[in-house]
Design an enzyme around this catalytic site. Structure first.
Site, mmCIF file in Angstrom:
data_model
loop_
_atom_site.group_PDB
_atom_site.id
_atom_site.type_symbol
_atom_site.label_atom_id
_atom_site.label_comp_id
_atom_site.label_asym_id
_atom_site.label_seq_id
_atom_site.Cartn_x
_atom_site.Cartn_y
_atom_site.Cartn_z
ATOM 1 N N TRP A 163 120.226 26.997 20.938
ATOM 2 C CA TRP A 163 119.835 28.459 20.807
ATOM 3 C C TRP A 163 119.649 28.408 19.497
ATOM 4 C CZ3 TRP A 163 123.580 33.047 20.210
ATOM 5 C CH2 TRP A 163 122.903 34.158 20.353
ATOM 6 N N ASP A 185 130.707 27.424 23.650
ATOM 7 C CA ASP A 185 129.793 28.645 24.058
ATOM 8 C C ASP A 185 129.630 28.706 25.280
ATOM 9 O OD1 ASP A 185 128.135 30.808 24.052
ATOM 10 O OD2 ASP A 185 126.629 29.983 22.691
ATOM 11 N N LYS A 212 124.707 37.689 31.116
ATOM 12 C CA LYS A 212 123.737 37.103 32.220
ATOM 13 C C LYS A 212 124.440 37.271 33.698
ATOM 14 C CE LYS A 212 122.009 35.203 28.493
ATOM 15 N NZ LYS A 212 120.829 35.441 27.857
ATOM 16 N N ALA A 245 127.857 31.026 28.050
ATOM 17 C CA ALA A 245 127.323 32.036 28.320
ATOM 18 C C ALA A 245 126.540 32.318 29.628
ATOM 19 C CB ALA A 245 126.154 32.151 27.266
HETATM 20 C C1 LMR Z 1 117.953 33.875 25.272
HETATM 21 O O1 LMR Z 1 118.132 32.779 24.619
HETATM 22 O O2 LMR Z 1 116.853 33.918 25.558
HETATM 23 C C2 LMR Z 1 118.852 34.772 25.216
HETATM 24 O O3 LMR Z 1 120.059 34.268 25.092
HETATM 25 C C3 LMR Z 1 118.812 36.202 24.681
HETATM 26 C C4 LMR Z 1 118.983 35.836 22.781
HETATM 27 O O4 LMR Z 1 119.681 36.832 22.492
HETATM 28 O O5 LMR Z 1 118.333 35.115 22.473
#
Ligand code: LMR
Length: 393
Positions: A136, A217, A252, A219
């Site tokens: 991410w 993490d 989510k 999520a």
């Molecule tokens: C994403 O990866 O699209 C989501 O987790 C939103 C974000 O905050 O990046």
């Protein structure tokens, strides 16, 4: 000479570095401004239904109605947030309580990651955070802004659409005791590629033998194979290692994105010391987390009927994503690995030019690294999507 003339006529902020706009969040505006009827939003990671909507979950709506009716005060809760929320969510995440775990409510998963980063920086300022490539895009900035060095290790081999586990283990031989290994609990963002149970065990053994702190993490619990199945590997690792950090997001799985609901747990023999530091850091970062979303999650989890309805709706969301995965994977042999991956995302082997062309020529919006949000597809839009994509695969 007047003092005023000695003062430089420059802005106080003139030395700041120009920052690029966030690519992923920028897509939201670009998509909205696009007037083409067949446009397809596969950008930011939010669940979408068949109509492209991101609805408020039924149990959340019901809990919000209760809150509106019954909430008697909006007075402060304190830096730990809603203690009952943390207790009930621990049950969802870990299955069973442990007196070696201590947790606090945070503003979203990002708040949890940042609080964990600050805690590490205050404890071991020279700990290196090891993150897989790719991850991410916000992971590295969160740890760097807390003053921690970040290193990447091999994780996903785009050409083979799979995890390069050997490469990862080889890179992690460069870790030092006291370093931190960041892991995605399930539904890897951006690749959808999760470790097998055996790979998790090997990582656990590596953490023990090299003295690494696992930082997990979590999520997307419930959006891969189910609430318990998605947490199983994480639970086993946490049980087997002496210390661990777990950042949780309810964005989510409760659809509470903008309410910013999350939690941070630390497992350690030093829970009182750790907790005192978490609270002091939280106080200086945000003082107290926002209440509404966490209160909603507490009401849902505390009421058997609402909890069952939430879990059922989440099951339906997961089933929709996995149906779309299977349909997409069946369209082209080069997309076949997508059916074995989990969660909202898949990473396509596309360069920035292809991503741009798909947006300009076909109105297909995806993250700049070629990540697509599977939930943004529908059974009806898959054929046009694959036709647009095929020349670039
Ligand atoms: C994403 O990866 O699209 C989501 O987790 C939103 C974000 O905050 O990046």
């Amino acid at each position: 000479m007047l003092m005023r003339e000695l003062v430089e006529e420059r802005s106080f902020f003139g030395d700041l570095t120009v920052q690029p706009a966030d690519g992923l969040l920028g897509l939201i505006g670009l998509y909205r401004a696009d007037e083409r009827p067949g446009k397809l939003d596969l950008g930011v990671g939010v669940f979408r239904d068949d109509l492209g909507a991101t609805p408020v979950m039924r149990a959340v709506k019901a809990a919000e109605a209760t809150l509106l009716r019954d909430q008697a005060t909006k007075s402060y809760l304190g830096a730990e947030g809603d203690a009952r929320f943390v207790e009930l969510l621990a049950d969802v995440a870990f299955g069973a309580g442990s007196d070696r775990l201590t947790g606090v409510q945070t503003p979203g998963g990002t708040g949890a990651l940042r609080l964990g980063a600050e805690l590490i920086a205050h404890s071991r300022h020279d700990a290196t955070i090891w993150i897989g490539a790719p991850t991410w895009p916000n992971h590295a900035p969160i740890f760097r802004e807390a003053g921690l060095p970040v290193q990447t290790h091999r994780f996903f081999d785009v050409a083979n659409a799979g995890i390069d586990f050997e490469g990862m283990m080889e890179d992690l031989e460069r870790t030092r005791p006291g370093d931190v290994l960041l892991l995605h609990g399930c539904c890897h963002n951006p690749t959808g590629a999760d470790f097998t149970a055996e790979q998790w065990r090997q990582i656990g053994r590596l953490c023990e033998s090299r003295g690494l702190l696992p930082f997990i993490d979590l999520a997307y619990q419930g959006l891969g194979d189910g609430l318990d199945a998605d947490a199983a590997a994480m639970r086993e690792m946490v049980r087997d290692v002496p210390e661990a950090v777990i950042a949780y997001s309810c964005d989510k799985n409760f659809g509470l994105y903008r309410e910013r609901v999350g939690a941070l747990w630390v497992q350690s023999d030093e829970t009182a010391l750790v907790r005192g530091n978490m609270l002091a850091l939280a106080r200086s970062l945000w003082s107290m987390p926002p209440d509404h979303g966490a209160a909603v999650v507490r009401l849902v989890l505390d009421d058997p009927a609402l909890r069952a309805d939430w879990a059922a709706e989440l099951d339906g969301m997961r089933a929709r994503i996995n149906r779309l995965r299977a349909a997409l994977a069946a369209c082209d042999p080069r997309l076949a690995p997508i059916s074995g991956q989990r969660g909202m995302f898949a990473l396509l082997p596309l360069g920035p030019d292809a991503v741009d062309r798909l947006r300009r020529d076909h109105g297909i919006y995806m993250a700049g690294n070629g990540r697509i949000n599977i939930a943004g597809l529908t059974m009806d839009s898959i054929p046009a999507f694959v036709a647009g994509l095929a020349p670039y695969l």
